[in-house]
Design a protein around this motif. Sequence first.
Motif, mmCIF file in Angstrom:
data_model
loop_
_atom_site.group_PDB
_atom_site.id
_atom_site.type_symbol
_atom_site.label_atom_id
_atom_site.label_comp_id
_atom_site.label_asym_id
_atom_site.label_seq_id
_atom_site.Cartn_x
_atom_site.Cartn_y
_atom_site.Cartn_z
ATOM 1 N N MET A 190 -9.708 12.046 1.909
ATOM 2 C CA MET A 190 -8.263 12.238 1.783
ATOM 3 C C MET A 190 -7.800 11.841 0.384
ATOM 4 O O MET A 190 -7.943 10.681 0.000
ATOM 5 C CB MET A 190 -7.585 11.372 2.853
ATOM 6 N N ILE A 191 -7.326 12.818 -0.354
ATOM 7 C CA ILE A 191 -6.769 12.516 -1.678
ATOM 8 C C ILE A 191 -5.279 12.851 -1.617
ATOM 9 O O ILE A 191 -4.893 13.978 -1.305
ATOM 10 C CB ILE A 191 -7.490 13.293 -2.794
ATOM 11 N N LEU A 192 -4.494 11.829 -1.874
ATOM 12 C CA LEU A 192 -3.058 11.922 -1.623
ATOM 13 C C LEU A 192 -2.278 11.443 -2.842
ATOM 14 O O LEU A 192 -2.664 10.459 -3.473
ATOM 15 C CB LEU A 192 -2.786 10.998 -0.417
ATOM 16 N N ILE A 193 -1.196 12.140 -3.150
ATOM 17 C CA ILE A 193 -0.281 11.672 -4.198
ATOM 18 C C ILE A 193 1.029 11.270 -3.538
ATOM 19 O O ILE A 193 1.576 12.029 -2.720
ATOM 20 C CB ILE A 193 -0.022 12.768 -5.259
ATOM 21 N N LEU A 194 1.528 10.099 -3.882
ATOM 22 C CA LEU A 194 2.868 9.692 -3.436
ATOM 23 C C LEU A 194 3.819 9.849 -4.613
ATOM 24 O O LEU A 194 3.591 9.287 -5.689
ATOM 25 C CB LEU A 194 2.861 8.241 -2.959
ATOM 26 N N LEU A 195 4.859 10.616 -4.378
ATOM 27 C CA LEU A 195 5.820 10.940 -5.425
ATOM 28 C C LEU A 195 7.198 10.428 -5.010
ATOM 29 O O LEU A 195 7.534 10.482 -3.836
ATOM 30 C CB LEU A 195 5.848 12.470 -5.514
ATOM 31 N N GLY A 196 7.965 9.984 -5.975
ATOM 32 C CA GLY A 196 9.320 9.544 -5.654
ATOM 33 C C GLY A 196 9.799 8.638 -6.764
ATOM 34 O O GLY A 196 8.988 8.032 -7.472
ATOM 35 N N PRO A 197 11.124 8.517 -6.931
ATOM 36 C CA PRO A 197 11.649 7.696 -8.021
ATOM 37 C C PRO A 197 11.298 6.212 -7.864
ATOM 38 O O PRO A 197 10.887 5.795 -6.781
ATOM 39 C CB PRO A 197 13.159 7.925 -7.961
ATOM 40 N N PRO A 198 11.478 5.421 -8.919
ATOM 41 C CA PRO A 198 11.193 4.005 -8.818
ATOM 42 C C PRO A 198 12.005 3.382 -7.678
ATOM 43 O O PRO A 198 13.165 3.743 -7.476
ATOM 44 C CB PRO A 198 11.639 3.440 -10.176
ATOM 45 N N GLY A 199 11.355 2.514 -6.934
ATOM 46 C CA GLY A 199 12.062 1.834 -5.841
ATOM 47 C C GLY A 199 12.097 2.614 -4.543
ATOM 48 O O GLY A 199 12.684 2.170 -3.557
ATOM 49 N N ALA A 200 11.433 3.783 -4.505
ATOM 50 C CA ALA A 200 11.487 4.618 -3.300
ATOM 51 C C ALA A 200 10.618 4.069 -2.176
ATOM 52 O O ALA A 200 10.719 4.522 -1.038
ATOM 53 C CB ALA A 200 11.070 6.047 -3.625
ATOM 54 N N GLY A 201 9.735 3.129 -2.500
ATOM 55 C CA GLY A 201 8.880 2.549 -1.460
ATOM 56 C C GLY A 201 7.459 3.093 -1.476
ATOM 57 O O GLY A 201 6.718 2.916 -0.505
ATOM 58 N N LYS A 202 7.069 3.724 -2.590
ATOM 59 C CA LYS A 202 5.706 4.290 -2.681
ATOM 60 C C LYS A 202 4.651 3.194 -2.524
ATOM 61 O O LYS A 202 3.689 3.358 -1.796
ATOM 62 C CB LYS A 202 5.479 4.978 -4.052
ATOM 63 N N GLY A 203 4.858 2.082 -3.221
ATOM 64 C CA GLY A 203 3.881 0.992 -3.197
ATOM 65 C C GLY A 203 3.711 0.404 -1.802
ATOM 66 O O GLY A 203 2.593 0.165 -1.347
ATOM 67 N N THR A 204 4.842 0.208 -1.131
ATOM 68 C CA THR A 204 4.806 -0.357 0.229
ATOM 69 C C THR A 204 4.027 0.561 1.163
ATOM 70 O O THR A 204 3.163 0.126 1.928
ATOM 71 C CB THR A 204 6.256 -0.509 0.773
ATOM 72 N N GLN A 205 4.314 1.852 1.085
ATOM 73 C CA GLN A 205 3.622 2.807 1.959
ATOM 74 C C GLN A 205 2.150 2.912 1.576
ATOM 75 O O GLN A 205 1.276 2.986 2.440
ATOM 76 C CB GLN A 205 4.306 4.185 1.901
ATOM 77 N N ALA A 206 1.868 2.894 0.275
ATOM 78 C CA ALA A 206 0.475 3.008 -0.172
ATOM 79 C C ALA A 206 -0.343 1.831 0.359
ATOM 80 O O ALA A 206 -1.443 2.024 0.873
ATOM 81 C CB ALA A 206 0.410 3.075 -1.695
ATOM 82 N N GLN A 207 0.208 0.625 0.270
ATOM 83 C CA GLN A 207 -0.532 -0.559 0.737
ATOM 84 C C GLN A 207 -0.853 -0.457 2.225
ATOM 85 O O GLN A 207 -1.933 -0.828 2.669
ATOM 86 C CB GLN A 207 0.280 -1.821 0.474
ATOM 87 N N ARG A 208 0.090 0.066 2.965
ATOM 88 C CA ARG A 208 -0.124 0.224 4.403
ATOM 89 C C ARG A 208 -1.236 1.243 4.681
ATOM 90 O O ARG A 208 -2.102 1.026 5.527
ATOM 91 C CB ARG A 208 1.196 0.699 5.025
ATOM 92 N N ILE A 209 -1.224 2.338 3.929
ATOM 93 C CA ILE A 209 -2.248 3.374 4.131
ATOM 94 C C ILE A 209 -3.630 2.814 3.783
ATOM 95 O O ILE A 209 -4.612 3.094 4.457
ATOM 96 C CB ILE A 209 -1.911 4.643 3.300
ATOM 97 N N VAL A 210 -3.676 1.976 2.735
ATOM 98 C CA VAL A 210 -4.943 1.327 2.353
ATOM 99 C C VAL A 210 -5.499 0.565 3.551
ATOM 100 O O VAL A 210 -6.670 0.692 3.910
ATOM 101 C CB VAL A 210 -4.720 0.336 1.184
ATOM 102 N N GLU A 211 -4.624 -0.239 4.182
ATOM 103 C CA GLU A 211 -5.089 -1.062 5.297
ATOM 104 C C GLU A 211 -5.487 -0.225 6.500
ATOM 105 O O GLU A 211 -6.482 -0.506 7.162
ATOM 106 C CB GLU A 211 -3.989 -2.047 5.717
ATOM 107 N N GLU A 212 -4.711 0.833 6.762
ATOM 108 C CA GLU A 212 -4.955 1.586 7.987
ATOM 109 C C GLU A 212 -6.023 2.650 7.844
ATOM 110 O O GLU A 212 -6.655 3.040 8.817
ATOM 111 C CB GLU A 212 -3.645 2.216 8.481
ATOM 112 N N ARG A 213 -6.201 3.171 6.637
ATOM 113 C CA ARG A 213 -7.139 4.299 6.491
ATOM 114 C C ARG A 213 -8.326 3.987 5.586
ATOM 115 O O ARG A 213 -9.193 4.844 5.377
ATOM 116 C CB ARG A 213 -6.403 5.542 5.993
ATOM 117 N N GLY A 214 -8.314 2.788 5.002
ATOM 118 C CA GLY A 214 -9.489 2.369 4.239
ATOM 119 C C GLY A 214 -9.763 3.133 2.961
ATOM 120 O O GLY A 214 -10.918 3.255 2.546
#
Length: 197
Positions: free
Chosen positions: A1-25
Amino acid sequence: MILILLGPPGAGKGTQAQRIVEERGIPQLSTGDMLRAAIASGSSLGKKVQGIMDRGDLVSDEIIEQIVTARIKEPDCKKGFILDGAVRTVGQAKMIDRVMKKQKRELDVVIELVVDEEELVNRLKRRIEETRAAGKPVRADDNEETFRRRQAVYREQTAPLIPYYESQGKLRKVDGMGSVAEVAAEIDAILDEFTAD
Ligand code: AMP
């Protein structure tokens, strides 16, 4: 799975990315984090980018190409990875396309977090107050002026990625203004389409 998260600063990309790291490895590749690490280490790269980042401008596509191409060759990226704020210009998107092709890999999906920019400014102000109240350090680029500059840079230089990935049929939009759990559920529904057997 290769995924890009796009969105302005503060949109929550980092928060969602960290969660995906934990859940999908799969690892999160945040060029912002990599550049901040370079600054903290006092390296020549760090010295070169510090002023640019403090102003809220973008570092050059060449620097991003170097750090991203080196990172995705590492073994933990074999299963896939999340590019979190790591593709911010059409030049960088083309670079990623080239690198993927060379490695015979393919970008699966680009998820855009759609948000209300004024509300994000309010969230930033609250976050800064909370961080200060907790006695923790506030990021150098976490102030309203730089934040607004970063939003403008997003509109000018990063938003053109939306039609770019739309034309490749890779773009999916998610309402980024819900709770973390609501945004997560929308993202997961999309990711499950790509991981279903
Ligand atoms: P971030 O933590 O993703 O918001 O990034 C913080 C800052 O790092 C940005 O405001 C830019 O100055 C710089 N930066 C991070 N990623 C990139 C990128 N892909 N291209 C250019 N500049 C970047």
